[in-house]
Design an enzyme around this catalytic site. Structure first.
Site, PDB file in Angstrom:
ATOM      1  N   ASN A  10      81.761  38.610  78.627  1.00  7.35           N
ATOM      2  CA  ASN A  10      80.754  37.859  77.874  1.00  7.35           C
ATOM      3  C   ASN A  10      81.442  37.368  76.605  1.00  7.35           C
ATOM      4  OD1 ASN A  10      78.600  36.942  76.380  1.00  7.35           O
ATOM      5  ND2 ASN A  10      77.686  38.964  76.043  1.00  7.35           N
ATOM      6  N   TRP A  11      81.708  36.069  76.558  1.00  8.13           N
ATOM      7  CA  TRP A  11      82.481  35.523  75.421  1.00  8.13           C
ATOM      8  C   TRP A  11      81.627  35.299  74.180  1.00  8.13           C
ATOM      9  CZ3 TRP A  11      85.826  31.167  78.168  1.00  8.13           C
ATOM     10  CH2 TRP A  11      86.738  31.795  79.043  1.00  8.13           C
ATOM     11  N   LYS A  12      80.331  35.429  74.304  1.00  6.24           N
ATOM     12  CA  LYS A  12      79.426  35.215  73.161  1.00  6.24           C
ATOM     13  C   LYS A  12      79.763  33.888  72.478  1.00  6.24           C
ATOM     14  CE  LYS A  12      79.140  40.175  72.778  1.00  6.24           C
ATOM     15  NZ  LYS A  12      78.740  41.325  71.999  1.00  6.24           N
ATOM     16  N   HIS A  97      70.383  40.036  77.341  1.00  6.74           N
ATOM     17  CA  HIS A  97      71.381  40.731  76.514  1.00  6.74           C
ATOM     18  C   HIS A  97      70.689  41.234  75.243  1.00  6.74           C
ATOM     19  CE1 HIS A  97      74.874  41.476  74.009  1.00  6.74           C
ATOM     20  NE2 HIS A  97      75.566  41.541  75.128  1.00  6.74           N
ATOM     21  N   GLU A  99      71.549  41.215  72.278  1.00  5.30           N
ATOM     22  CA  GLU A  99      71.594  40.281  71.138  1.00  5.30           C
ATOM     23  C   GLU A  99      70.485  39.243  71.267  1.00  5.30           C
ATOM     24  OE1 GLU A  99      75.764  39.305  71.424  1.00  5.30           O
ATOM     25  OE2 GLU A  99      76.239  41.348  70.787  1.00  5.30           O
ATOM     26  N   GLU A 169      73.615  48.614  79.047  1.00  6.23           N
ATOM     27  CA  GLU A 169      74.389  48.424  77.823  1.00  6.23           C
ATOM     28  C   GLU A 169      73.681  49.117  76.656  1.00  6.23           C
ATOM     29  OE1 GLU A 169      77.108  44.772  78.106  1.00  6.23           O
ATOM     30  OE2 GLU A 169      75.200  44.126  77.297  1.00  6.23           O
ATOM     31  N   GLY A 175      79.983  46.463  70.766  1.00 10.53           N
ATOM     32  CA  GLY A 175      80.761  45.945  69.649  1.00 10.53           C
ATOM     33  C   GLY A 175      81.007  46.964  68.553  1.00 10.53           C
ATOM     34  N   SER A 214      81.663  48.485  74.510  1.00 11.45           N
ATOM     35  CA  SER A 214      83.009  48.869  74.073  1.00 11.45           C
ATOM     36  C   SER A 214      83.912  49.318  75.225  1.00 11.45           C
ATOM     37  CB  SER A 214      82.937  49.942  72.972  1.00 11.45           C
ATOM     38  OG  SER A 214      82.241  49.421  71.846  1.00 11.45           O
ATOM     39  N   GLY A 235      82.461  42.570  76.207  1.00 10.22           N
ATOM     40  CA  GLY A 235      82.497  41.579  75.137  1.00 10.22           C
ATOM     41  C   GLY A 235      83.905  41.461  74.581  1.00 10.22           C
ATOM     42  N   GLY A 236      84.185  42.219  73.513  1.00 13.36           N
ATOM     43  CA  GLY A 236      85.446  42.094  72.779  1.00 13.36           C
ATOM     44  C   GLY A 236      86.698  42.082  73.648  1.00 13.36           C
TER      45      GLY A 236
HETATM   46  C1  PEP Z   1      78.499  42.913  75.340  1.00 12.40           C
HETATM   47  O1  PEP Z   1      78.363  42.093  74.460  1.00 12.40           O
HETATM   48  O2  PEP Z   1      77.834  42.810  76.381  1.00 12.40           O
HETATM   49  C2  PEP Z   1      79.440  44.011  75.122  1.00 12.40           C
HETATM   50  C3  PEP Z   1      79.389  45.013  75.945  1.00 12.40           C
HETATM   51  O3  PEP Z   1      80.287  43.892  74.046  1.00 12.40           O
HETATM   52  P1  PEP Z   1      81.521  44.888  73.703  1.00 12.40           P
HETATM   53  O4  PEP Z   1      82.305  45.076  74.957  1.00 12.40           O
HETATM   54  O5  PEP Z   1      82.296  44.166  72.641  1.00 12.40           O
HETATM   55  O6  PEP Z   1      80.926  46.154  73.212  1.00 12.40           O
END
Ligand code: PEP
Length: 258
Positions: A10-12, A97, A99, A169, A175, A214, A235-236
């Site tokens: 997920n590049w956000k 999500h 967010e 999640e 994050g 994470s 994400g990251g």
């Molecule tokens: C996400 O945004 O879905 C996520 C899991 O981010 P991260 O891996 O950075 O925690």
């Protein structure tokens, strides 16, 4: 039951056009279609979806949108429909999500509408669920994610359910660098699968439940070894070709050894 793992990035709000295309080209070179036995998905921003889909052609990489509007067309300024996403090469859509729930106020009812629209358009939803730290500490985790699951799948048939991927999640792990332990994640995944089985019977054994929060090259192995963890939403660590490729290759090795 062997479920083919899915590793989704997920590049956000990251990666403008040039960067998104060069990332996709590099990832394509790193993953030989003959050797890859897991599903690989990247989730760019709307404006670059088409270019990323084109760059991914001929590879194992599939493309996800990060959001969708449930309407087919109309006076909904700034929004995008499922059919539009399909037309530009998306196969998957990330829905609900945290967010979007927290920053943009998306409700369970709106998420349910989106999920249904995505399925009706022939796209594959990745439905995100998760509890806050306060909910976890109050012992409400399974109730919270269970409620989110039931609400989103309220009108889904067993046949449609086979096309749904769930992503657990925990909000406190997104994050933050703080990952759920494999045991904590497995406990919630097992609960979600039993809830899916009550609702959809044997179809639940075919449904993938991803973990997100994470995920990194250093923790994917112990997570994906859990019986009900079928991949990851990342994400990251999905923003760098090296770390994303290492996660894919590790998931693949664990899957092949199982
Ligand atoms: C996400 O945004 O879905 C996520 C899991 O981010 P991260 O891996 O950075 O925690």
């Amino acid at each position: 039951m062997t479920r083919r793992p899915l590793i989704a990035g997920n590049w956000k709000l990251h990666k403008p056009l040039g960067e998104a295309v060069s990332f996709t080209q590099e990832l394509k070179s790193a993953l030989s279609p003959e050797e890859v036995v897991v599903d690989v998905v990247v989730g760019p921003t709307y404006p670059v979806l088409h270019a990323v889909s084109q760059a991914a052609e001929g590879s194992v990489i599939q493309v996800a949108a990060q959001n969708v509007n449930p309407n087919e067309s109309g006076a909904f300024t700034g929004e995008v429909s499922s059919a539009m996403l399909k037309e530009v090469g998306c196969s998957y859509v990330i829905i609900g999500h945290s967010e979007r729930r927290q920053i943009f106020g998306e409700t369970d009812a709106f998420i349910e509408e989106k999920l249904q629209a995505v399925l009706n358009a022939g796209l594959l939803p990745i439905l995100c669920l998760g509890e806050t730290l306060e909910e976890r500490e109050a012992g409400q985790t399974t109730a919270r994610v269970g409620d989110q699951l039931s609400a989103a799948l309220a009108n889904v048939s067993a046949e449609q359910a086979a096309n749904v991927t769930v992503a657990y999640e925990p909000i406190w792990a997104i994050g933050t660098g703080r990952t759920a332990s494999p045991e904590q994640a497995q406990e919630v995944h097992a609960h979600l699968r039993s809830q899916l089985a009550e609702r959809f019977g044997d179809v639940a054994n075919d449904m993938r439940i991803l973990y997100g929060g994470s995920v990194k090259p250093t923790n994917i192995e112990e997570l994906i070894q859990q019986p009900d963890i079928d991949g990851a939403l990342i994400g990251g660590a999905s923003l760098k070709v090296d770390s994303f490729t290492t996660i894919i290759q590790t998931a693949q090795r664990v899957f092949q050894q199982s």
